[in-house]
Design a protein around this motif. Structure first.
Motif, PDB file in Angstrom:
ATOM      1  N   PHE A   1       2.368  -9.619  -5.970  1.00 46.05           N
ATOM      2  CA  PHE A   1       2.537  -9.165  -4.597  1.00 46.05           C
ATOM      3  C   PHE A   1       1.253  -8.470  -4.148  1.00 46.05           C
ATOM      4  O   PHE A   1       0.504  -7.920  -4.977  1.00 46.05           O
ATOM      5  CB  PHE A   1       3.708  -8.188  -4.476  1.00 46.05           C
TER       6      PHE A   1
ATOM      7  N   ALA B   1       9.383  -3.887   6.413  1.00 48.74           N
ATOM      8  CA  ALA B   1       9.984  -3.879   5.077  1.00 48.74           C
ATOM      9  C   ALA B   1      11.378  -4.488   5.130  1.00 48.74           C
ATOM     10  O   ALA B   1      11.912  -4.808   6.203  1.00 48.74           O
ATOM     11  CB  ALA B   1      10.049  -2.452   4.534  1.00 48.74           C
ATOM     12  N   TYR B   2      11.983  -4.615   3.940  1.00 51.62           N
ATOM     13  CA  TYR B   2      13.344  -5.136   3.830  1.00 51.62           C
ATOM     14  C   TYR B   2      14.356  -4.180   4.465  1.00 51.62           C
ATOM     15  O   TYR B   2      14.087  -2.992   4.654  1.00 51.62           O
ATOM     16  CB  TYR B   2      13.732  -5.318   2.364  1.00 51.62           C
TER      17      TYR B   2
ATOM     18  N   THR C   1      15.291  -2.951  -4.697  1.00 47.29           N
ATOM     19  CA  THR C   1      14.348  -3.929  -5.232  1.00 47.29           C
ATOM     20  C   THR C   1      13.035  -3.251  -5.612  1.00 47.29           C
ATOM     21  O   THR C   1      12.668  -2.211  -5.056  1.00 47.29           O
ATOM     22  CB  THR C   1      14.069  -5.035  -4.198  1.00 47.29           C
TER      23      THR C   1
ATOM     24  N   GLU D   1      10.091  -4.080  -4.802  1.00 54.82           N
ATOM     25  CA  GLU D   1       9.207  -3.995  -3.638  1.00 54.82           C
ATOM     26  C   GLU D   1       9.479  -2.732  -2.824  1.00 54.82           C
ATOM     27  O   GLU D   1       8.552  -2.011  -2.420  1.00 54.82           O
ATOM     28  CB  GLU D   1       9.402  -5.216  -2.734  1.00 54.82           C
TER      29      GLU D   1
ATOM     30  N   TRP E   1       8.487   0.447  -4.692  1.00 50.18           N
ATOM     31  CA  TRP E   1       7.031   0.642  -4.622  1.00 50.18           C
ATOM     32  C   TRP E   1       6.636   1.229  -3.260  1.00 50.18           C
ATOM     33  O   TRP E   1       5.838   2.169  -3.187  1.00 50.18           O
ATOM     34  CB  TRP E   1       6.304  -0.688  -4.837  1.00 50.18           C
TER      35      TRP E   1
ATOM     36  N   LEU F   1       4.324  -5.710   2.264  1.00 53.52           N
ATOM     37  CA  LEU F   1       4.176  -6.169   0.886  1.00 53.52           C
ATOM     38  C   LEU F   1       4.846  -7.533   0.768  1.00 53.52           C
ATOM     39  O   LEU F   1       6.049  -7.658   1.000  1.00 53.52           O
ATOM     40  CB  LEU F   1       4.830  -5.152  -0.053  1.00 53.52           C
TER      41      LEU F   1
ATOM     42  N   ARG G   1       6.354  -9.585 -10.169  1.00 55.56           N
ATOM     43  CA  ARG G   1       7.742  -9.850 -10.549  1.00 55.56           C
ATOM     44  C   ARG G   1       7.835 -11.223 -11.196  1.00 55.56           C
ATOM     45  O   ARG G   1       7.129 -12.160 -10.805  1.00 55.56           O
ATOM     46  CB  ARG G   1       8.670  -9.788  -9.334  1.00 55.56           C
TER      47      ARG G   1
END
Length: 293
Positions: free
Chosen positions: A162, A180-181, A188, A190, A193, A225, A249
Motif C-alpha cells: 500500500f 478513508a473506509y 482493517t 489500513e 495505520w 491509502l 497485506r
C-alpha cells in the motif's frame, strides 16, 4: 419431511429476512414463507420469530439450524465428490473477491483463461463478505485475511503493498486531509495505520469501495491509502513520498478441499496462482515515488 425445506431454513437463518433469503435462493418471498411453514408443521414447533423485521430463530430453531447446516455441507460435499469424477475442464466456477480485485485485476486477464479452457464459465462475485465456500456460495475466494478455521486449502497469492496517493497533477495547495473506509472497516490494517499516522488531517470522505476512494483522491478531496496495484495504474493518481512504507497485506486463495478435486476448479486455481505470481511486482508496487508530499 421434505429435506429440501431444511435448505430454505438454513438460508433464512443466515440472511435474517425472507426478502434476503428469496434473493439468495432465486425464488419469491411467498415460496420461502411457504417452505418455512411446511417445515414448522412437519416438526410441530415454531422455528422463527419475527422481531423488528428480522427473523430470529427460537430455541428449537437454533438447534434445527445447526443440524441443517451440517446436512447442507454434507449434501454439498456429495455434489463436489460426484463432480470430481470428471476430468474435463468445463462448466461454471464462482470466484469471490473485493471489487478492486474483480474489476481492475481479474476481468482484464480472463481472456487468457478462456483461451486455455474454452469450455469454462466464470461467475465473479464482488463482495467484502466472507462468502462460505463450504456451502458453495463460491468455489474460490480471494481474501486479504487468512481464515483461522475451516476445511480449506489455503495458498498465499501475493504480497499487496500500500502507498499514499494524491491527485495528479498535484494541486497548487494540496489538501492535507484524507479519504478513508467507512467506520465498519475501522478494524482493517489500513484504517489502524491511518489512525496512527494521519496527524492533524481530518477524514473528509468515507467510502467502502476502493474504486470510490481512488476517484475521490483523483478529484482532489484528500489523500488516501490504496493498494499499489490500483494507485500506480490510475491516471488521476500520483504516489506521494512518505517517511516509511505504510503497510503490506497478503492476498490468500481459499478453496474447499473437496472442490479442489474438481477439474474445473483445479484449473482455475492453478491459473490464478500462475497469474498472480507473474504479476508479483505489480502487487509489491515496485516503482519510484512520483511526487513529494
Amino acid at each position: 419431511m421434505n429435506w429440501d425445506d431444511l435448505r430454505f431454513l438454513a438460508v433464512i437463518g443466515r440472511e435474517g429476512t425472507l426478502a434476503a433469503a428469496s434473493r439468495r435462493l432465486a425464488v419469491d418471498q411467498t415460496t420461502v414463507a411457504r417452505r418455512l411453514r411446511a417445515l414448522e408443521a412437519d416438526l410441530g414447533a415454531p422455528l422463527f420469530q419475527r422481531h423488528d423485521g428480522v427473523w430470529q430463530a427460537t430455541e428449537i430453531g437454533m438447534e434445527v439450524l445447526v443440524r441443517a447446516g451440517r446436512i447442507e455441507e454434507e449434501v454439498d460435499g456429495l455434489t463436489r465428490a460426484v463432480a470430481s469424477g470428471s476430468r474435463r475442464v468445463q462448466g461454471l466456477v464462482r470466484i469471490t473477491a473485493v471489487s478492486a480485485i474483480v474489476v481492475d485485476y481479474l476481468v482484464p486477464r480472463l481472456p487468457a483463461l478462456y483461451a486455455r479452457h474454452p469450455e469454462l464459465s466464470i461467475d465473479l462475485i464482488e463482495s467484502n463478505d466472507n462468502l462460505n465456500v463450504a456451502r458453495r456460495e463460491a468455489d474460490i475466494a480471494i481474501r486479504l485475511a487468512r481464515p483461522a478455521t475451516g476445511d480449506f486449502l489455503i495458498r498465499k497469492l501475493a504480497e499487496s503493498a500500500f502507498a499514499i496517493y494524491g491527485a495528479n497533477p498535484v494541486p497548487q495547495s494540496p489538501v492535507p486531509d484524507w479519504v478513508a473506509y467507512n467506520e465498519e472497516l475501522d478494524h482493517t490494517p489500513e484504517m489502524r495505520w491511518l489512525a496512527l499516522h494521519r496527524g492533524a488531517g481530518s477524514i473528509r470522505l468515507r467510502c467502502n469501495s476502493l474504486r470510490g476512494l481512488g476517484r475521490a483522491i483523483a478529484d482532489g478531496l484528500g489523500r488516501g491509502l490504496l493498494p499499489c496495484f490500483i494507485g500506480d495504474h490510475s491516471p488521476g493518481l500520483v504516489r506521494l513520498a512518505w517517511p516509511e512504507p505504510p503497510l503490506v497485506r497478503d492476498l490468500w486463495l481459499l478453496v474447499h478441499r473437496d472442490a479442489r478435486r474438481q477439474a474445473r476448479v483445479a484449473a482455475v486455481m492453478d491459473w490464478l496462482v500462475e497469474t498472480f505470481a507473474a504479476d508479483a511486482g505489480l502487487f509489491r508496487g515496485v516503482q519510484a515515488v512520483s511526487s513529494a508530499d
